[in-house]
Design a protein around this motif. Structure first.
Motif, short mmCIF file in Angstrom:
data_model
loop_
_atom_site.label_atom_id
_atom_site.label_comp_id
_atom_site.label_asym_id
_atom_site.label_seq_id
_atom_site.Cartn_x
_atom_site.Cartn_y
_atom_site.Cartn_z
N PRO A 6 -1.73 -21.64 0.86
CA PRO A 6 -2.74 -20.65 0.46
C PRO A 6 -2.61 -20.16 -0.96
CG PRO A 6 -1.12 -19.68 1.94
CD PRO A 6 -0.86 -21.15 1.92
N SER A 7 -1.38 -20.06 -1.46
CA SER A 7 -1.09 -19.79 -2.87
C SER A 7 -1.96 -18.68 -3.45
CB SER A 7 -1.24 -21.10 -3.65
OG SER A 7 -0.75 -20.99 -4.96
N GLN A 8 -2.64 -18.98 -4.58
CA GLN A 8 -3.37 -17.96 -5.31
C GLN A 8 -4.51 -17.32 -4.51
OE1 GLN A 8 -3.00 -21.16 -6.32
NE2 GLN A 8 -2.62 -21.31 -8.51
N GLN A 9 -4.99 -17.99 -3.48
CA GLN A 9 -6.14 -17.46 -2.74
C GLN A 9 -5.74 -16.43 -1.69
OE1 GLN A 9 -8.55 -17.72 -4.36
NE2 GLN A 9 -9.97 -19.32 -3.73
N SER A 10 -4.45 -16.17 -1.54
CA SER A 10 -4.02 -15.19 -0.54
C SER A 10 -4.71 -13.85 -0.75
CB SER A 10 -2.50 -15.01 -0.61
OG SER A 10 -1.84 -16.21 -0.27
N ALA A 11 -4.90 -13.45 -2.01
CA ALA A 11 -5.49 -12.15 -2.30
C ALA A 11 -6.95 -12.04 -1.85
CB ALA A 11 -5.39 -11.87 -3.80
N ARG A 12 -7.60 -13.19 -1.61
CA ARG A 12 -9.02 -13.18 -1.22
C ARG A 12 -9.21 -13.22 0.29
NH1 ARG A 12 -12.68 -14.92 -5.14
NH2 ARG A 12 -14.22 -14.48 -3.51
N LEU A 13 -8.12 -13.21 1.05
CA LEU A 13 -8.22 -13.43 2.49
C LEU A 13 -8.08 -12.13 3.27
CD1 LEU A 13 -5.90 -16.56 2.69
CD2 LEU A 13 -8.40 -16.57 2.69
N GLU A 14 -8.79 -12.05 4.38
CA GLU A 14 -8.58 -10.98 5.34
C GLU A 14 -7.44 -11.37 6.27
OE1 GLU A 14 -10.14 -8.18 5.19
OE2 GLU A 14 -11.55 -8.77 3.60
N ARG A 15 -6.93 -10.39 7.02
CA ARG A 15 -5.78 -10.66 7.91
C ARG A 15 -6.04 -11.80 8.87
NH1 ARG A 15 -2.11 -6.03 10.38
NH2 ARG A 15 -1.42 -6.26 8.21
N ALA A 16 -7.17 -11.76 9.55
CA ALA A 16 -7.47 -12.81 10.54
C ALA A 16 -7.59 -14.17 9.87
CB ALA A 16 -8.75 -12.47 11.29
N GLU A 17 -8.15 -14.21 8.66
CA GLU A 17 -8.30 -15.47 7.94
C GLU A 17 -6.94 -16.03 7.55
OE1 GLU A 17 -12.62 -14.69 5.78
OE2 GLU A 17 -10.77 -14.08 4.78
N ALA A 18 -6.06 -15.18 7.02
CA ALA A 18 -4.73 -15.64 6.63
C ALA A 18 -3.97 -16.20 7.83
CB ALA A 18 -3.95 -14.49 6.00
N ARG A 19 -4.10 -15.54 8.95
CA ARG A 19 -3.43 -16.04 10.16
C ARG A 19 -3.96 -17.40 10.57
NH1 ARG A 19 -2.61 -10.88 14.29
NH2 ARG A 19 -0.99 -9.80 13.04
N ARG A 20 -5.28 -17.58 10.47
CA ARG A 20 -5.86 -18.87 10.86
C ARG A 20 -5.41 -20.00 9.94
NH1 ARG A 20 -10.80 -16.02 11.45
NH2 ARG A 20 -11.85 -17.28 9.86
N LEU A 21 -5.19 -19.70 8.65
CA LEU A 21 -4.76 -20.73 7.72
C LEU A 21 -3.33 -21.19 7.98
CD1 LEU A 21 -6.18 -19.60 4.26
CD2 LEU A 21 -6.97 -21.47 5.71
N VAL A 22 -2.51 -20.30 8.51
CA VAL A 22 -1.09 -20.61 8.70
C VAL A 22 -0.81 -21.21 10.08
CG1 VAL A 22 1.19 -19.53 8.95
CG2 VAL A 22 -0.32 -18.88 7.05
N GLU A 23 -1.47 -20.70 11.10
CA GLU A 23 -1.18 -21.07 12.48
C GLU A 23 -1.21 -22.59 12.70
OE1 GLU A 23 -0.08 -19.92 16.20
OE2 GLU A 23 -1.18 -18.36 15.11
N GLY A 24 -0.07 -23.13 13.13
CA GLY A 24 0.00 -24.56 13.49
C GLY A 24 0.28 -25.51 12.35
N ALA A 25 0.55 -25.00 11.15
CA ALA A 25 0.80 -25.89 10.01
C ALA A 25 2.12 -26.65 10.20
CB ALA A 25 0.86 -25.09 8.71
#
Length: 327
Positions: free
Chosen positions: A170-189
């Motif tokens: 997620p890197s630089q885009q972390s600041a643009r994410l909501e909590r639920a979105e950040a969780r969806r990006l990480v889950e299962g990687a």
């Protein structure tokens, strides 16, 4: 191994400031910062996280598929990437916007202040990974690197739907994410990449503890600059891999992307994560010795020499008969 690298494709405008940013900041005036830095030079280079990672993978002998959105000004850049082993047939070309621009100033302590113009990258959300899978006959890994946030979420969701392993960056885009979105990006990687600062942001953003993240990913790779890398897994103690001595540092932009390229190439060859991190560190220091994220050349003998100097002959031997850079 069929690797698709999704994310930003951009032109980098890199400037150098001969002083220190910290000396220009006044503690009790930070709520109304207005600064202008007189820079010594300006380098215009090819960049973008996905393109940088793909370039590095191509340098190491793989043929990654680049997935991202660009403008009609991409022609020369496309030729450059294809000449360096990158498959660009899945790149989306906008008819309305130019290719993204990254503008960055680096001070004498290698601190950076940057801004990013999205441009055509805003259309990356329209890219369907199914078309990439169909064209290639399947994918073994998708790297979801910084991009239009909706594109990142779509590509991650499609990886889960299609059963394709993915790396979350997620890197630089972390600041643009909501909590639920950040969780969806990480889950299962399978792989999660962050630097130390981004690790703290990720924990705060997701509301998870360190162990909660580890319960949801395969391996969490945390880069720490000159202090190397830490590999974190839920079922094992952390493994610290020291950095390779960089010698002279010309320009740090893209060094993290070079690390990811080395790491992912080694795992594509079937090497364990610790060996992959060592190769990643060696590729990263190779990139540090060049100005611009796609200006370094990988030579097998020089790369193996870096690995041997930092980690010993056994670490270098473990990489043979790889790496096999393109001529």
């Amino acid at each position: 191994m069929r690797i698709a690298v999704s994310g930003s494709i951009a032109t980098d405008h890199l400037a150098s400031f001969p002083g220190r940013f910290t000396e220009q900041l006044i503690a009790d005036q930070l709520e109304k910062v207005s600064l202008s830095f007189l820079v010594d030079d300006l380098e215009v280079r090819r960049g973008g996280v996905a393109a940088n990672i793909s370039y590095g993978l191509g340098q190491l002998g793989l043929t990654p598929t680049l997935v991202g959105a660009v403008g009609e000004d991409f022609g020369d850049y496309r030729v450059w990437l294809e000449d360096h082993g990158v498959d660009t047939d899945s790149v989306w070309v906008s008819t309305e916007r130019q290719t993204a621009r990254f503008m960055c100033t680096t001070d004498q302590d290698q601190n950076q202040i940057a801004s990013f113009y999205t441009g055509a990258m805003a259309e990356a959300r329209d890219i369907d990974l199914r078309t990439v899978v169909e064209r290639l006959g399947g994918l073994d890994l998708v790297v979801v690197s910084p991009n239009d946030p909706q594109a990142m979420l779509r590509h991650t969701a499609q990886c889960r739907e299609l059963g394709i392993p993915f790396a979350a960056d997620p890197s630089q885009q972390s600041a643009r994410l909501e909590r639920a979105e950040a969780r969806r990006l990480v889950e299962g990687a399978r792989w999660l990449f962050t630097n130390e600062y981004e690790s703290a942001i990720l924990l705060e953003l997701t509301g998870w503890r360190h162990e909660d993240v580890l319960a949801r990913v395969g391996t969490w790779i945390v880069t720490r600059g000159a202090r190397g890398v830490v590999l974190n897994r839920a079922d094992a103690p952390p493994v610290a891999v020291r950095a390779v001595d960089a010698g002279g540092v010309l320009e740090p932009t893209g060094v993290g992307d070079a690390f990811r390229a080395g790491f992912l190439a080694a795992t594509a060859w079937g090497l364990p994560a610790e060996a992959a991190a060592r190769l990643g560190c060696a590729v990263a220091t190779t990139a540090l010795a060049a100005v611009g994220p796609q200006e370094y050349d990988v030579r097998a003998d020089a790369l193996l020499a870096r690995v041997e100097a930092a980690y010993g002959p056994a670490a270098s031997q473990a990489l043979l008969p790889r790496p096999t850079p393109r001529p």
